[in-house]
Motif scaffolding. Structure first.
Motif, PDB file in Angstrom:
ATOM      1  N   VAL A 133     -13.908 -15.200 -14.064  1.00  0.00           N
ATOM      2  CA  VAL A 133     -14.856 -16.063 -14.776  1.00  0.00           C
ATOM      3  C   VAL A 133     -15.904 -15.212 -15.480  1.00  0.00           C
ATOM      4  CG1 VAL A 133     -16.522 -17.955 -14.509  1.00  0.00           C
ATOM      5  CG2 VAL A 133     -14.531 -17.817 -13.000  1.00  0.00           C
ATOM      6  N   TYR A 144     -18.896 -21.219 -19.622  1.00  0.00           N
ATOM      7  CA  TYR A 144     -18.173 -20.327 -18.721  1.00  0.00           C
ATOM      8  C   TYR A 144     -16.723 -20.316 -19.139  1.00  0.00           C
ATOM      9  CZ  TYR A 144     -22.430 -21.072 -16.218  1.00  0.00           C
ATOM     10  OH  TYR A 144     -23.744 -21.142 -15.912  1.00  0.00           O
ATOM     11  N   SER A 146     -12.912 -19.035 -18.150  1.00  0.00           N
ATOM     12  CA  SER A 146     -12.101 -18.551 -17.020  1.00  0.00           C
ATOM     13  C   SER A 146     -10.729 -18.133 -17.494  1.00  0.00           C
ATOM     14  CB  SER A 146     -11.882 -19.659 -15.997  1.00  0.00           C
ATOM     15  OG  SER A 146     -13.103 -20.093 -15.511  1.00  0.00           O
TER      16      SER A 146
END
Ligand code: ADP
Length: 423
Positions: A133, A144, A146
């Protein structure tokens, strides 16, 4: 008046040129940006790893084709929804907790690390994934991103490796257990055989004495001559011979039992690891064998013998057996040379000692067998129970070392003992 108009025209021309340059520059930047976006898009689309971005509340903003493949959802089905829909419990609950904690404390527990978790597909099935992440600042906003790696295959490989390791450890424990049982069995049988053997020894001695008394009795002139003669012949012949065989047999049996007891003890005694000065150990053994060495005119050469950590008594047994054998199986047709030293090209953390002779040698077919109990090659050469090398092998094994032989018939043998520098 005309001058001013001219100035103004020039100014405008310059401003115009500047503006055009600026527009051109902006167009160039825009093109480059568009290219970059396209490139990023292409990377995101073609990458085999899932890439998912979420906002600060955990809502999915983007979901690349690889992620669609992995989770079985189309981007449309997930965008705008909470990313926890892709996680089975307890990860789903934990995730909300992480985000909330991060929001209030700023502690980033998820960022940057490859974390192994479970993913949940559209059909509800789960699969192991590794998550990497990263936090991306978009102006005042944060998202964010990932990277999702499917580690099903890696996990399966790890699991089977673990299962295999477990199996091996089990087998090892089983083997150790069985070895201990065998040693205990050998010990108790040898021990039990001892007392009847002691009886046999005692009674055959008594029988010997009785024979002597009988011989004295037979010298009595009162007995008829022919009976005396027959009895004497019996006594001196069959009886004495049989008694001799019984005593030799009993002695041999007693030697075997002693050797078996030594073998079982080699496996059972508790080791007291300490620094063993091998040079001194070997010097002591050679000194104790000086009689045989002188008698057989053996040239004994001792090289450098570094110390190791081990059990002093057990290691003395190893070298005593090997040097004893080197002396036992010499070839009388040539001047005997026995060398004790360490071999070069050692493996780090180990010392490899050798005991070399120029004696009878051993056929290659027996290189392994001679380390087993009762396996002898040169039965006619001298007495022996065929247990010495089995004891050597057991002691070396207990020191987590290795013993092997290199030999050529008619040239000689070299026994190698590799021991770890510390046990
Ligand atoms: P033992 O010497 O009592 O017979 P060991 O277990 O020590 O028992 O040795 C097993 C056999 O290996 C011996 O009988 C002999 O035939 C062979 N052997 C051992 N050491 C040597 C050696 N240095 N040279 C030739 N043969 C050897």
């Amino acid at each position: 008046m005309e001058d001013r108009v001219d100035d103004r025209t020039t100014e405008l021309a310059v401003a115009n040129a500047n503006l055009r340059r600026e527009v051109a520059e902006r167009e160039r930047i825009e093109l480059a940006l568009r290219e970059n976006v396209a490139r990023l898009q292409a990377i995101l689309t073609s990458t085999v790893n899932g890439v998912i971005t979420i906002d600060e509340r955990g809502l999915i903003e983007s979901f690349n084709p690889a992620a669609e493949q992995l989770f079985g959802f189309s981007a449309n089905e997930v965008i705008g929804r909470n990313v926890t829909m892709l996680m089975p419990p307890p990860f789903a609950d934990e995730h909300d907790g992480y985000l909330a904690a991060y929001q209030s404390t700023g502690v980033r527990r998820l960022i940057g690390i490859g974390r192994e978790v479970l993913g949940k597909r559209k059909d509800g099935s789960t699969f192991p994934i590794e998550l990497i992440v990263s936090e991306v600042a978009l102006g005042a906003r944060k998202i964010y991103s990932s990277i999702v790696l499917d580690i099903t295959r890696r996990k399966a490989a790890e699991d089977s490796l673990q299962a295999r390791t477990f199996e091996l450890a089990e087998a090892n424990r089983d083997l150790t257990h069985r070895t201990a049982e065998t040693e205990m069995f050998v010990y108790s049988v040898s021990h039990d055989l001892r007392s009847p053997l002691v009886n046999l020894q005692g009674f055959s001695k008594e029988l010997g004495k009785a024979c002597d008394s009988l011989a004295t009795l037979l010298s009595d002139e009162r007995l008829p001559g022919d009976i005396r003669q027959t009895a004497r012949t019996l006594l001196a012949g069959k009886m004495t011979k049989s008694l001799g065989f019984i005593q030799a047999g009993v002695l041999r049996l007693s030697n075997i039992i002693d050797a078996l007891l030594r073998l079982s003890r080699a496996g059972r005694v508790e080791y007291r690891p300490q620094r063993v000065d091998v040079a001194r150990t070997v010097a002591r053994i050679v000194a104790s064998l000086q009689g045989t060495i002188a008698e057989k005119r053996v040239d004994v050469r001792i090289g450098e013998l570094p110390a190791v950590i081990g059990d002093a008594t057990a290691l003395e047994q190893v070298f005593a057996n090997l040097i004893g054998n080197a002396l036992n199986y010499l070839d009388p047709s040539r001047p005997a040379v026995i060398e004790v030293g360490t071999s070069s090209g050692e493996i780090a953390g180990f010392v490899t000692y050798f005991v070399r002779d120029n004696g009878l040698g051993i056929p290659a077919a027996h290189f392994q067998k001679i380390f087993q109990v009762f396996q002898r090659v040169h039965t006619g050469v001298g007495p022996g129970e065929g247990i010495g090398l089995a004891i050597v092998a057991r002691v070396v094994e207990r020191h987590r070392g290795k013993v092997w032989v290199e030999s050529a018939v008619g040239e000689g043998s070299t026994f190698f003992v590799r021991l770890p520098r510390g046990i």
